[in-house]
Design a protein around this motif. Structure first.
Motif, PDB file in Angstrom:
ATOM      1  N   LEU A  92      -0.632  -2.424  -3.514  1.00 56.82           N
ATOM      2  CA  LEU A  92       0.605  -2.477  -2.735  1.00 56.82           C
ATOM      3  C   LEU A  92       0.703  -3.799  -1.965  1.00 56.82           C
ATOM      4  O   LEU A  92      -0.182  -4.169  -1.211  1.00 56.82           O
ATOM      5  CB  LEU A  92       0.668  -1.298  -1.770  1.00 56.82           C
ATOM      6  N   GLY A  93       1.773  -4.562  -2.217  1.00 59.40           N
ATOM      7  CA  GLY A  93       1.987  -5.853  -1.570  1.00 59.40           C
ATOM      8  C   GLY A  93       1.345  -7.023  -2.283  1.00 59.40           C
ATOM      9  O   GLY A  93       1.561  -8.173  -1.899  1.00 59.40           O
ATOM     10  N   LYS A  94       0.560  -6.789  -3.317  1.00 60.73           N
ATOM     11  CA  LYS A  94      -0.088  -7.876  -4.062  1.00 60.73           C
ATOM     12  C   LYS A  94       0.894  -8.533  -5.013  1.00 60.73           C
ATOM     13  O   LYS A  94       1.804  -7.905  -5.524  1.00 60.73           O
ATOM     14  CB  LYS A  94      -1.263  -7.337  -4.869  1.00 60.73           C
ATOM     15  N   THR A  95       0.669  -9.799  -5.273  1.00 58.14           N
ATOM     16  CA  THR A  95       1.484 -10.520  -6.244  1.00 58.14           C
ATOM     17  C   THR A  95       0.664 -10.751  -7.504  1.00 58.14           C
ATOM     18  O   THR A  95      -0.564 -10.845  -7.456  1.00 58.14           O
ATOM     19  CB  THR A  95       1.963 -11.884  -5.687  1.00 58.14           C
ATOM     20  N   GLY A  96       1.378 -10.820  -8.620  1.00 57.08           N
ATOM     21  CA  GLY A  96       0.724 -11.048  -9.891  1.00 57.08           C
ATOM     22  C   GLY A  96       1.671 -11.758 -10.840  1.00 57.08           C
ATOM     23  O   GLY A  96       2.832 -12.019 -10.508  1.00 57.08           O
ATOM     24  N   ILE A  97       1.193 -12.056 -12.023  1.00 57.13           N
ATOM     25  CA  ILE A  97       1.969 -12.773 -13.036  1.00 57.13           C
ATOM     26  C   ILE A  97       2.193 -11.835 -14.214  1.00 57.13           C
ATOM     27  O   ILE A  97       1.253 -11.231 -14.731  1.00 57.13           O
ATOM     28  CB  ILE A  97       1.219 -14.035 -13.517  1.00 57.13           C
ATOM     29  N   ALA A  98       3.454 -11.717 -14.645  1.00 56.58           N
ATOM     30  CA  ALA A  98       3.790 -10.872 -15.789  1.00 56.58           C
ATOM     31  C   ALA A  98       3.105 -11.405 -17.032  1.00 56.58           C
ATOM     32  O   ALA A  98       3.280 -12.561 -17.410  1.00 56.58           O
ATOM     33  CB  ALA A  98       5.298 -10.820 -15.983  1.00 56.58           C
ATOM     34  N   GLN A  99       2.318 -10.571 -17.676  1.00 57.76           N
ATOM     35  CA  GLN A  99       1.600 -10.958 -18.884  1.00 57.76           C
ATOM     36  C   GLN A  99       2.460 -10.711 -20.118  1.00 57.76           C
ATOM     37  O   GLN A  99       2.354 -11.423 -21.103  1.00 57.76           O
ATOM     38  CB  GLN A  99       0.299 -10.154 -18.977  1.00 57.76           C
ATOM     39  N   SER A 100       3.307  -9.671 -20.045  1.00 58.50           N
ATOM     40  CA  SER A 100       4.199  -9.347 -21.157  1.00 58.50           C
ATOM     41  C   SER A 100       5.619  -9.270 -20.609  1.00 58.50           C
ATOM     42  O   SER A 100       5.836  -9.355 -19.411  1.00 58.50           O
ATOM     43  CB  SER A 100       3.802  -8.006 -21.791  1.00 58.50           C
ATOM     44  N   VAL A 101       6.569  -9.082 -21.518  1.00 57.63           N
ATOM     45  CA  VAL A 101       7.952  -8.887 -21.086  1.00 57.63           C
ATOM     46  C   VAL A 101       8.012  -7.561 -20.339  1.00 57.63           C
ATOM     47  O   VAL A 101       7.517  -6.550 -20.812  1.00 57.63           O
ATOM     48  CB  VAL A 101       8.910  -8.873 -22.298  1.00 57.63           C
ATOM     49  N   ASP A 111      12.086  -1.935 -11.191  1.00 62.13           N
ATOM     50  CA  ASP A 111      13.106  -0.952 -10.804  1.00 62.13           C
ATOM     51  C   ASP A 111      14.403  -1.210 -11.567  1.00 62.13           C
ATOM     52  O   ASP A 111      15.489  -1.102 -11.019  1.00 62.13           O
ATOM     53  CB  ASP A 111      13.313  -0.886  -9.295  1.00 62.13           C
ATOM     54  N   GLY A 112      14.267  -1.544 -12.858  1.00 68.37           N
ATOM     55  CA  GLY A 112      15.432  -1.689 -13.725  1.00 68.37           C
ATOM     56  C   GLY A 112      15.643  -3.088 -14.260  1.00 68.37           C
ATOM     57  O   GLY A 112      16.340  -3.272 -15.250  1.00 68.37           O
ATOM     58  N   GLU A 113      15.066  -4.079 -13.628  1.00 74.13           N
ATOM     59  CA  GLU A 113      15.245  -5.471 -14.056  1.00 74.13           C
ATOM     60  C   GLU A 113      14.323  -5.801 -15.227  1.00 74.13           C
ATOM     61  O   GLU A 113      13.286  -5.181 -15.402  1.00 74.13           O
ATOM     62  CB  GLU A 113      14.925  -6.414 -12.889  1.00 74.13           C
ATOM     63  N   PHE A 114      14.729  -6.814 -16.025  1.00 74.06           N
ATOM     64  CA  PHE A 114      13.895  -7.315 -17.111  1.00 74.06           C
ATOM     65  C   PHE A 114      13.338  -8.666 -16.672  1.00 74.06           C
ATOM     66  O   PHE A 114      14.087  -9.516 -16.192  1.00 74.06           O
ATOM     67  CB  PHE A 114      14.712  -7.519 -18.387  1.00 74.06           C
ATOM     68  N   TYR A 115      12.021  -8.860 -16.842  1.00 75.29           N
ATOM     69  CA  TYR A 115      11.391 -10.127 -16.485  1.00 75.29           C
ATOM     70  C   TYR A 115      10.624 -10.671 -17.676  1.00 75.29           C
ATOM     71  O   TYR A 115      10.009  -9.930 -18.435  1.00 75.29           O
ATOM     72  CB  TYR A 115      10.435  -9.961 -15.296  1.00 75.29           C
ATOM     73  N   GLU A 116      10.641 -11.987 -17.812  1.00 76.36           N
ATOM     74  CA  GLU A 116       9.931 -12.661 -18.892  1.00 76.36           C
ATOM     75  C   GLU A 116       8.463 -12.857 -18.512  1.00 76.36           C
ATOM     76  O   GLU A 116       8.115 -12.862 -17.336  1.00 76.36           O
ATOM     77  CB  GLU A 116      10.580 -14.033 -19.151  1.00 76.36           C
ATOM     78  N   PRO A 117       7.591 -13.073 -19.528  1.00 78.67           N
ATOM     79  CA  PRO A 117       6.190 -13.377 -19.223  1.00 78.67           C
ATOM     80  C   PRO A 117       6.090 -14.634 -18.362  1.00 78.67           C
ATOM     81  O   PRO A 117       6.856 -15.572 -18.531  1.00 78.67           O
ATOM     82  CB  PRO A 117       5.569 -13.609 -20.605  1.00 78.67           C
ATOM     83  N   GLY A 118       5.147 -14.620 -17.431  1.00 72.35           N
ATOM     84  CA  GLY A 118       4.964 -15.748 -16.530  1.00 72.35           C
ATOM     85  C   GLY A 118       5.707 -15.594 -15.215  1.00 72.35           C
ATOM     86  O   GLY A 118       5.506 -16.389 -14.299  1.00 72.35           O
ATOM     87  N   THR A 119       6.564 -14.589 -15.087  1.00 72.77           N
ATOM     88  CA  THR A 119       7.306 -14.356 -13.848  1.00 72.77           C
ATOM     89  C   THR A 119       6.358 -13.823 -12.780  1.00 72.77           C
ATOM     90  O   THR A 119       5.551 -12.930 -13.042  1.00 72.77           O
ATOM     91  CB  THR A 119       8.445 -13.339 -14.071  1.00 72.77           C
TER      92      THR A 119
END
Length: 153
Positions: free
Chosen positions: A100-109, A128-136
């Motif tokens: 909770l509260g940690k940040t990370g990098i999207a590995q997949s879509v 919560d419904g949004e689409f994010y690309e890898p690396g976000t």
């Protein structure tokens, strides 16, 4: 013919007691036994009346047993009453409150589910419904059971 119906009815009831299902074998077994009784009594009007009365009495006794048996001493001895609760240490999946509260990098879509790297460890998350690309870069905003919800930073 009567012998075959009785044997078939007993076999079908035995199958019902051993095979989990929706009761088709049991119903067919009961119908076979009632048919054997009907033929044994002469297959006339009086036989039909007797079979109907027996079927109604069996239905009433069956309903009564279903309602009362689990609460009887024998029913309590045969019924499993243990509960797999969280307080007893059972959980469907581990709850990752540490994220909770940690940040990370999207590995997949993330659409909306996917994987995010937190401290070089992949974790399954949802948005919560949004689409994010890898690396976000994303942040964990909610953890409920095994469900980890992230948003874009």
């Amino acid at each position: 013919m009567i012998t075959y119906l009785v044997i078939g009815g007993v076999v079908l009831l035995g199958i019902e007691s051993l095979v989990p299902g929706i009761g088709i074998f049991g119903l067919l077994g009961i119908l076979a036994l009632l048919g054997a009784l009907y033929l044994y009594l002469g297959a006339g009007l009086l036989a039909a009346l007797v079979v109907a009365v027996v079927a109604i009495i069996a239905l009433i006794v069956g309903i009564w047993l279903i309602k009362k048996a689990p609460h009887s001493r024998l029913g309590k001895a045969l019924t499993l009453t243990l509960e797999s609760t969280k307080e007893r240490g059972y959980s469907g999946s581990e709850e990752r409150r540490d994220l909770l509260g940690k940040t990370g990098i999207a590995q997949s879509v993330l659409r909306p589910a996917g994987r995010v790297l937190f401290d070089n460890k992949p974790v399954d998350v949802v948005t919560d419904g949004e689409f994010y690309e890898p690396g976000t870069e994303v942040i964990v905003v909610e953890v409920t059971g095994g469900r980890i919800v992230v948003r874009k930073v």
